[in-house]
Design a protein around this motif. Structure first.
Motif, mmCIF file in Angstrom:
data_model
loop_
_atom_site.group_PDB
_atom_site.id
_atom_site.type_symbol
_atom_site.label_atom_id
_atom_site.label_comp_id
_atom_site.label_asym_id
_atom_site.label_seq_id
_atom_site.Cartn_x
_atom_site.Cartn_y
_atom_site.Cartn_z
ATOM 1 N N LEU A 168 0.835 -1.205 0.000
ATOM 2 C CA LEU A 168 0.000 0.000 0.000
ATOM 3 C C LEU A 168 0.870 1.256 0.000
ATOM 4 C CD1 LEU A 168 -2.847 1.201 0.164
ATOM 5 C CD2 LEU A 168 -2.675 1.024 2.648
ATOM 6 N N ARG A 169 1.931 1.221 0.793
ATOM 7 C CA ARG A 169 2.830 2.372 0.854
ATOM 8 C C ARG A 169 3.515 2.591 -0.495
ATOM 9 N NH1 ARG A 169 7.161 1.933 5.313
ATOM 10 N NH2 ARG A 169 7.914 0.407 3.808
ATOM 11 N N ARG A 170 3.915 1.516 -1.164
ATOM 12 C CA ARG A 170 4.527 1.649 -2.497
ATOM 13 C C ARG A 170 3.535 2.272 -3.483
ATOM 14 N NH1 ARG A 170 6.769 -3.483 -1.275
ATOM 15 N NH2 ARG A 170 5.072 -4.502 -2.368
ATOM 16 N N ARG A 171 2.288 1.790 -3.453
ATOM 17 C CA ARG A 171 1.281 2.349 -4.370
ATOM 18 C C ARG A 171 1.013 3.811 -4.062
ATOM 19 N NH1 ARG A 171 -3.121 -2.372 -4.299
ATOM 20 N NH2 ARG A 171 -3.089 -1.656 -2.172
ATOM 21 N N TRP A 172 0.946 4.147 -2.773
ATOM 22 C CA TRP A 172 0.692 5.525 -2.380
ATOM 23 C C TRP A 172 1.830 6.422 -2.836
ATOM 24 C CZ3 TRP A 172 3.081 9.017 0.944
ATOM 25 C CH2 TRP A 172 2.351 10.168 1.227
ATOM 26 N N CYS A 173 3.056 5.971 -2.631
ATOM 27 C CA CYS A 173 4.220 6.759 -3.068
ATOM 28 C C CYS A 173 4.221 6.925 -4.589
ATOM 29 C CB CYS A 173 5.516 6.099 -2.612
ATOM 30 S SG CYS A 173 5.819 6.260 -0.843
ATOM 31 N N ALA A 174 3.884 5.859 -5.299
ATOM 32 C CA ALA A 174 3.820 5.949 -6.763
ATOM 33 C C ALA A 174 2.739 6.938 -7.186
ATOM 34 C CB ALA A 174 3.546 4.574 -7.360
ATOM 35 N N ALA A 175 1.611 6.909 -6.519
ATOM 36 C CA ALA A 175 0.520 7.834 -6.855
ATOM 37 C C ALA A 175 0.935 9.276 -6.560
ATOM 38 C CB ALA A 175 -0.742 7.473 -6.086
ATOM 39 N N VAL A 176 1.592 9.501 -5.444
ATOM 40 C CA VAL A 176 2.054 10.855 -5.105
ATOM 41 C C VAL A 176 3.080 11.338 -6.122
ATOM 42 C CG1 VAL A 176 3.392 12.185 -3.406
ATOM 43 C CG2 VAL A 176 1.522 10.713 -2.653
ATOM 44 N N LEU A 177 4.024 10.485 -6.483
ATOM 45 C CA LEU A 177 5.026 10.873 -7.476
ATOM 46 C C LEU A 177 4.389 11.144 -8.831
ATOM 47 C CD1 LEU A 177 7.979 8.478 -6.595
ATOM 48 C CD2 LEU A 177 7.857 10.957 -6.254
ATOM 49 N N LEU A 178 3.426 10.306 -9.233
ATOM 50 C CA LEU A 178 2.729 10.526 -10.493
ATOM 51 C C LEU A 178 1.948 11.837 -10.452
ATOM 52 C CD1 LEU A 178 1.909 9.507 -13.292
ATOM 53 C CD2 LEU A 178 0.003 8.307 -12.183
ATOM 54 N N GLY A 179 1.276 12.091 -9.343
ATOM 55 C CA GLY A 179 0.536 13.351 -9.206
ATOM 56 C C GLY A 179 1.458 14.555 -9.251
ATOM 57 N N ALA A 180 2.594 14.441 -8.580
ATOM 58 C CA ALA A 180 3.562 15.545 -8.602
ATOM 59 C C ALA A 180 4.110 15.757 -10.007
ATOM 60 C CB ALA A 180 4.696 15.254 -7.619
#
Length: 114
Positions: free
Chosen positions: A87-99
């Motif tokens: 979940l943390r990996r997906r969240w980090c990926a989503a944050v990086l993609l959003g940024a």
């Protein structure tokens, strides 16, 4: 060398373990007394032997149950930790993609305006 635990947490865990074993022994003794109470034909030495064996068997079963519970707790902990990491990996990926998308949008708007 001293066998005492190094930390307060370890001391508390050790104390809890002793209390748990003492409670299991008391439960085993109470059940043994109840059980041999129904066996009026036993002699005193036989009654003592049955009580002792019953208490030992009760403690062994309790210990086995605790070990199974601890093992299952470890399995569940490992499962939850793996899910948390995913979940943390997906969240980090989503944050990086959003940024990255926000930065790209900012760059496009700056290029068009300028």
């Amino acid at each position: 060398m001293d066998d005492r635990p190094a930390t307060a947490d370890a001391l508390i865990r050790e104390l809890e373990g002793h209390l748990l074993v003492a409670a299991a022994r008391a439960e085993g003794r109470a059940e043994a007394l109840r059980f041999v109470g129904s066996l009026a034909w036993l002699t005193d030495s036989q009654r003592d032997e049955v009580e002792t064996r019953f208490e030992e068997a009760h403690l062994a079963l309790a210990r086995l149950s605790w070990e199974r519970t601890a093992r299952r707790g470890g399995e569940l902990r490992a499962e939850y930790e793996e899910r948390y990491r995913a979940l943390r990996r997906r969240w980090c990926a989503a944050v990086l993609l959003g940024a990255a998308l926000a930065l790209a949008a900012l760059a496009l708007t700056t290029v068009r305006v300028g």
